[in-house]
Design a protein around this motif. Structure first.
Motif, PDB file in Angstrom:
ATOM      1  N   VAL A 226       0.931  -1.141  -0.056  1.00 44.55           N
ATOM      2  CA  VAL A 226      -0.135   0.032   0.078  1.00 44.55           C
ATOM      3  C   VAL A 226       0.924   1.267  -0.118  1.00 44.55           C
ATOM      4  N   GLU A 235       2.690  -3.970   3.729  1.00 52.43           N
ATOM      5  CA  GLU A 235       2.467  -5.065   2.555  1.00 52.43           C
ATOM      6  C   GLU A 235       2.086  -6.339   3.097  1.00 52.43           C
ATOM      7  N   LEU A 255      -5.306  -5.673   4.074  1.00 50.69           N
ATOM      8  CA  LEU A 255      -4.628  -4.178   3.914  1.00 50.69           C
ATOM      9  C   LEU A 255      -5.589  -3.350   3.875  1.00 50.69           C
ATOM     10  N   SER A 256      -6.803  -3.579   4.042  1.00 53.37           N
ATOM     11  CA  SER A 256      -7.695  -2.373   3.685  1.00 53.37           C
ATOM     12  C   SER A 256      -8.157  -1.445   4.732  1.00 53.37           C
ATOM     13  N   VAL A 259      -5.925   1.345   4.039  1.00 50.39           N
ATOM     14  CA  VAL A 259      -6.329   1.966   2.860  1.00 50.39           C
ATOM     15  C   VAL A 259      -7.427   2.862   3.172  1.00 50.39           C
ATOM     16  N   VAL A 269      -3.914   6.824  -2.619  1.00 47.53           N
ATOM     17  CA  VAL A 269      -3.694   5.629  -2.339  1.00 47.53           C
ATOM     18  C   VAL A 269      -3.402   4.856  -3.586  1.00 47.53           C
ATOM     19  N   ILE A 271      -2.109   0.696  -5.071  1.00 40.66           N
ATOM     20  CA  ILE A 271      -1.753  -0.558  -4.414  1.00 40.66           C
ATOM     21  C   ILE A 271      -0.932  -1.201  -5.700  1.00 40.66           C
TER      22      ILE A 271
END
Ligand SMILES: Cc1cc2nc3c(=O)[nH]c(=O)nc-3n(C[C@H](O)[C@H](O)[C@H](O)COP(=O)(O)OP(=O)(O)OC[C@H]3O[C@@H](n4cnc5c(N)ncnc54)[C@H](O)[C@@H]3O)c2cc1C
Length: 422
Positions: A226, A235, A255-256, A259, A269, A271
């Motif tokens: 991210v 990561e 990972l959300s 984010v 942002v 990815i």
């Protein structure tokens, strides 16, 4: 007047565990569930297989929570994963441990988990009232006295009385399962602060339009990072799945939260996907040179077939600007560099997260500072207890969230029994 020792609101994992345990310890307990059947969300967990818990040691287990480890220590030290596994095994539900320490019922059926919990509750003496929605807490001169309900079976409003109430109403994700945030309202009615709720473990929407062409493509063993305002934040390694709107899968879900928090602060942002994490730049370059030399008279797309899933080939060609029908012996070092960079750094701009209704978990909830972590009772009203996702608790995928629901439910049930004897 219907009077109980304990009222439990919500028939999810936290509420079922709280009610069953309280009744087992001798308290007259009613469990009120607004759906016509209990454990609706539980029955769809783990893609219908229910990842009950995780076999990691406590210290590593806690690393999968977002700063709520200190709060959860008491709940976990009185009832942790080994206790939960033994509990289910004793109820006749065999379990298996899979990759990454994930624990599932051997039958691979989440509904079996609901079934044994329900039977255990009945055997312990819990009165289960389903199709009955709690509308509000009854509070008289700051004293909690019970709950007001709407019984959907006969369309009548009713009241149940008890000295002690446990709120286990879950969060706001997947609202069709019954988790619609009612517990936040109950908490606010006695003065609790609610940490703003936001989606966690949620798929992400991507700016680039090519995602629909990649729909359902599942990438395994990729490294995903991210980038917030062009700075690498975090990561994950593992699987990623494309959807028609963007990306999902275990790496993206875990990972959300980073984010979502970055997007909420209006940051940009990205990815980045490293499609070849096992090869550093030099090794990858050597491999590309070898493939190109060995396939001089073949087309670019032919070597891509050895490097990528088929669906990604047109996207690779579009983003690197190298036509798929270009002969390998015409691919120069500039093209090769572009390809290498793209393979290590397939970058996607994130537009937004999917709505909280599609999140696996709700981040935020009842502020933990106002809850006694040793008893799970409210510091604002000692007769009111909270358990499960209604609290500001959220973790990664892997069985951590259900263990938190079961452990807090158990502790709340036990402490509520002590409370009603006071
Ligand atoms: C698709 C999906 C898959 C998941 N898979 C996993 C997994 O494999 N492993 C894992 O660890 N976690 C998983 N989770 C997360 C896990 O399901 C939740 O963390 C857990 O269910 C929370 O338990 P809870 O008892 O706190 O709340 P919930 O399970 O949400 O239960 C709350 C209950 O309260 C009831 N209720 C709400 N308001 C009222 C009211 N006013 N009156 C009466 N009843 C009310 C609701 O109807 C509901 O039945 C998954 C979540 C989803 C959405």
């Amino acid at each position: 007047m219907q009077k109980y020792d304990i009222i439990v609101i919500g028939g999810g994992p936290a509420g079922l565990m709280a009610a069953g345990r309280a009744a087992e310890l001798g308290a007259e307990t009613i469990l009120i569930e607004k759906n016509n059947r209990i454990g609706r969300k539980l029955s769809i967990t783990g893609k219908g297989r229910c990842n009950i818990t995780n076999s990691l040691e406590l210290a590593d287990f806690l690393k999968h929570f977002n700063n709520q480890g200190r709060f959860l220590r008491n709940s976990f030290s009185s009832f942790f994963s080994n206790d939960l596994i033994e509990f289910f095994n004793n109820l006749g539900l065999e379990t298996v441990v899979e990759r990454g320490g994930r624990v599932f019922p051997k039958s691979e059926k989440a509904v079996d988990v609901v079934d044994v919990l329900k039977k255990w509750c009945y055997r312990s003496g819990v009165e289960i009232k389903s199709n009955c929605e709690v509308k509000q807490l009854i509070i008289n001169e700051e004293k909690l006295e019970g709950v007001k309900v709407f019984n959907k079976t006969d369309n009548r409003t009713n009241q149940f009385f008890a000295k002690t109430v446990i709120v286990a109403t879950g969060g706001v994700s997947y609202p069709r399962t019954g988790s619609t945030g009612d517990g936040y309202r109950f908490a606010k009615s006695v003065g609790h602060k609610i940490i703003p709720v936001r989606p966690s473990l949620v798929p992400l929407e991507v700016e680039q339009g090519f995602c629909d062409k990649l729909n359902e493509l599942n990438l395994k063993n990729v490294s995903v990072s991210v980038w917030v305002n062009n700075k690498k934040e975090t990561e994950a390694f593992g699987e990623l799945t494309f959807t028609d709107f963007g990306i999902s899968g275990p790496t993206i879900l875990s990972l959300s939260k980073t984010v979502v928090d970055a997007l909420n602060k209006k940051n940009s942002v990205k990815i980045n996907i490293d499609l070849k994490p096992a090869l550093d730049n030099n090794k990858l370059d050597t491999r590309l040179i070898r493939e190109l030399n060995n396939n001089g008279k073949n087309q670019f797309k032919d070597i891509l077939k050895t490097l990528l899933p088929l669906k990604l080939i047109p996207v690779c060609s579009e983003l690197t600007g190298i036509p798929t029908d270009k002969l390998c012996n015409q691919i120069n070092s500039k093209d090769r560099k572009k390809l290498r960079i793209w393979l290590k750094d397939f970058s996607l701009d994130i537009k937004s997260a999917r709505p909280i209704s599609e999140a696996i978990i709700t981040a935020g909830g009842v502020d933990l500072k106002e809850i006694d972590k040793k008893t799970l009772s409210s510091k604002l009203n000692y007769n009111l207890f909270f358990a499960g996702e209604v609290l500001d608790i959220d973790a990664d995928t892997g069985g951590y969230n259900l263990q938190a629901a079961f452990s807090t439910g158990r502790l709340a049930g036990e402490e509520a029994v002590k409370n009603c004897k006071l």
